[in-house]
Design an enzyme around this catalytic site. Structure first.
Site, PDB file in Angstrom:
ATOM      1  CG  HIS A 151      -2.000   1.007   1.154  1.00 59.50           C
ATOM      2  ND1 HIS A 151      -3.020   0.924   0.231  1.00 59.50           N
ATOM      3  CD2 HIS A 151      -2.247   2.134   1.877  1.00 59.50           C
ATOM      4  CE1 HIS A 151      -3.852   1.947   0.397  1.00 59.50           C
ATOM      5  NE2 HIS A 151      -3.391   2.688   1.375  1.00 59.50           N
ATOM      6  CD  GLU A 182      -8.694  12.143   3.193  1.00 62.72           C
ATOM      7  OE1 GLU A 182      -8.231  11.832   4.303  1.00 62.72           O
ATOM      8  OE2 GLU A 182      -9.219  11.318   2.404  1.00 62.72           O
ATOM      9  CE  LYS A 192      -8.263   8.164   0.927  1.00 59.93           C
ATOM     10  NZ  LYS A 192      -8.181   8.645   2.323  1.00 59.93           N
ATOM     11  CE  LYS A 241      -3.927   7.163   0.994  1.00 60.56           C
ATOM     12  NZ  LYS A 241      -4.117   8.103   2.116  1.00 60.56           N
ATOM     13  CE  LYS A 262      -7.605   8.977   8.817  1.00 64.76           C
ATOM     14  NZ  LYS A 262      -6.269   9.277   8.251  1.00 64.76           N
ATOM     15  CG  ASP A 314      -5.692  11.394   1.243  1.00 68.20           C
ATOM     16  OD1 ASP A 314      -5.371  12.577   1.477  1.00 68.20           O
ATOM     17  OD2 ASP A 314      -5.579  10.485   2.082  1.00 68.20           O
ATOM     18  CD  GLU A 320      -9.952   6.143   3.138  1.00 69.15           C
ATOM     19  OE1 GLU A 320      -8.750   5.912   2.965  1.00 69.15           O
ATOM     20  OE2 GLU A 320     -10.423   7.280   3.274  1.00 69.15           O
ATOM     21  CG  ASP A 372      -7.131  12.636   7.525  1.00 68.24           C
ATOM     22  OD1 ASP A 372      -7.321  12.539   8.754  1.00 68.24           O
ATOM     23  OD2 ASP A 372      -6.631  11.707   6.864  1.00 68.24           O
TER      24      ASP A 372
END
Length: 373
Positions: A22, A224, A167, A169, A273, A198, A327, A249
């Protein structure tokens, strides 16, 4: 009556392999380090919480190694002998001993909720005010790979009926190249899936104002955190300029942040979060500020294991403000199962488990297999 006094606190470090690497803008991981914190009462009830960050200390300044040290050396002495339902007093006293370190505190605070709820025989969402929903939609996060790789993965998820929103990156490439990559992906997914991006706070204000409108024109539905967390005024300027929602965020960790963002109308959506905000109570306070300001919330992730994911799910299902989905895909990214009964993902949503506490039970054999030696 079960004895609620805490008589033991234990920590375990795991390294859980992922199905695929990831990738973030400047970091990647093939396994997710996880800190489990166990809080046991004198009555024999054990609660568990999780400390985790997305791929290391680059995001929040903490790592599982620093969390473990803080929990064992500084937080545990405060906990021993206290009642698990003394949440307000414990949170105050932990703050007197350790400033910040919200990820470490979140692991402890979730474990306290799990233990208290198990002592009462109720789910954690009962302690948070009850159920507002029984499931939340789950957006699948895709890394910074080339467009064909991302499109193939997204279409596979769509065809399997697993996810309907994605989403992407950004931030690993030069802005023009990155925008072209995302526009190509958005074109391929147009009309069949929701696409969000994001930036992980990688761009400055001018870059954002130059390139983000191109993403909106391409059909991207949400952006984001394009700029660094402290730059709330810049975030507000971007939010005013874009025709699509901006989600906060990195700019949103505390209830004070939530209030400031609301005053400046700096974000249209808040990413919640439990990890970054120090636990369930602080995160719920953020959601309540958002609700008062008319700002919808999204259940964000730090790539938690099923333990942290269950905690975030309990909160998302208890808060009426979480109307922008979630998410909470962390367990799906992990190649190995940690629970005796997995969390239930179905029809693009994560469903609330039954049972007391977090509603999940760790598999001791799996915990042992992935414990760091």
């Amino acid at each position: 009556m079960t004895d609620l006094r805490i008589d033991r606190v234990e920590t375990v470090l795991l390294d859980v392999p992922l199905r695929r690497p990831h990738r973030f803008a400047r970091a990647s991981m093939a396994a997710q380090p996880v800190l489990l914190v166990f809080v046991r009462t004198a009555g024999g009830v054990t609660g568990v919480g999780e400390g985790v960050v997305p791929g290391g200390p680059w995001w929040g300044g903490e790592s599982v190694e620093t969390m473990r040290l803080v929990v064992e050396r500084y937080l545990t002495p405060v906990l021993l002998g206290r009642r698990v339902d003394d949440l307000a007093g414990i949170r105050r006293d932990l703050g007197d001993v350790v400033a910040a370190n919200l990820y470490a505190k979140a692991a402890v605070e979730v474990a306290l909720h799990d233990a208290w709820a198990r002592c009462l025989g109720v789910p954690v969402h009962t302690l948070l005010g009850g159920v507002a929903r029984r499931s939340v939609p789950v957006t699948w996060a895709l890394g910074t790979e080339p467009a064909p790789v991302v499109v193939e993965e997204a279409l596979g998820k769509l065809d399997a009926g697993l996810h309907r929103s994605f989403k992407l990156k950004m931030g690993a490439l030069e802005p023009a190249e990155d925008v072209a990559r995302v526009c190509a992906i958005a074109e391929k997914l147009a009309g069949v899936a929701s696409v969000r991006v994001d930036l992980n706070a990688r761009w400055d204000l001018l870059t954002s104002l130059t390139y983000l409108p191109k993403l909106a024109d391409a059909g991207v539905e949400l952006v984001e955190q394009p700029v660094p967390g402290p730059e709330i005024e810049a975030l507000a300027e971007i939010n005013r300029a874009l025709p699509i929602p901006v989600m906060a965020d990195e700019s949103l960790r505390t209830p004070g942040d939530a209030l400031r963002l609301a005053r400046l109308r700096a974000a249209d959506v808040y990413a919640l979060k439990t990890t970054k905000s120090g636990g369930l109570r602080q995160t719920m306070a953020i959601a309540e500020i958002a609700a008062a300001a008319g700002i919808p919330c999204h259940g964000g992730t730090s790539i938690e294991s099923p333990v942290g994911t269950a905690a975030s799910l309990q909160l998302a299902c208890a808060s009426p403000a979480v109307t922008w989905g979630s998410e909470l895909f962390g367990p799906l990214l992990m190649s190995e199962q940690l629970l005796t009964t997995p969390l239930r993902y179905a029809d693009g949503e994560l469903h609330l488990p039954d049972g007391p506490g977090l509603g999940v039970e760790l598999d001791p054999a799996a915990v042992k297999a992935f414990t760091r030696t």
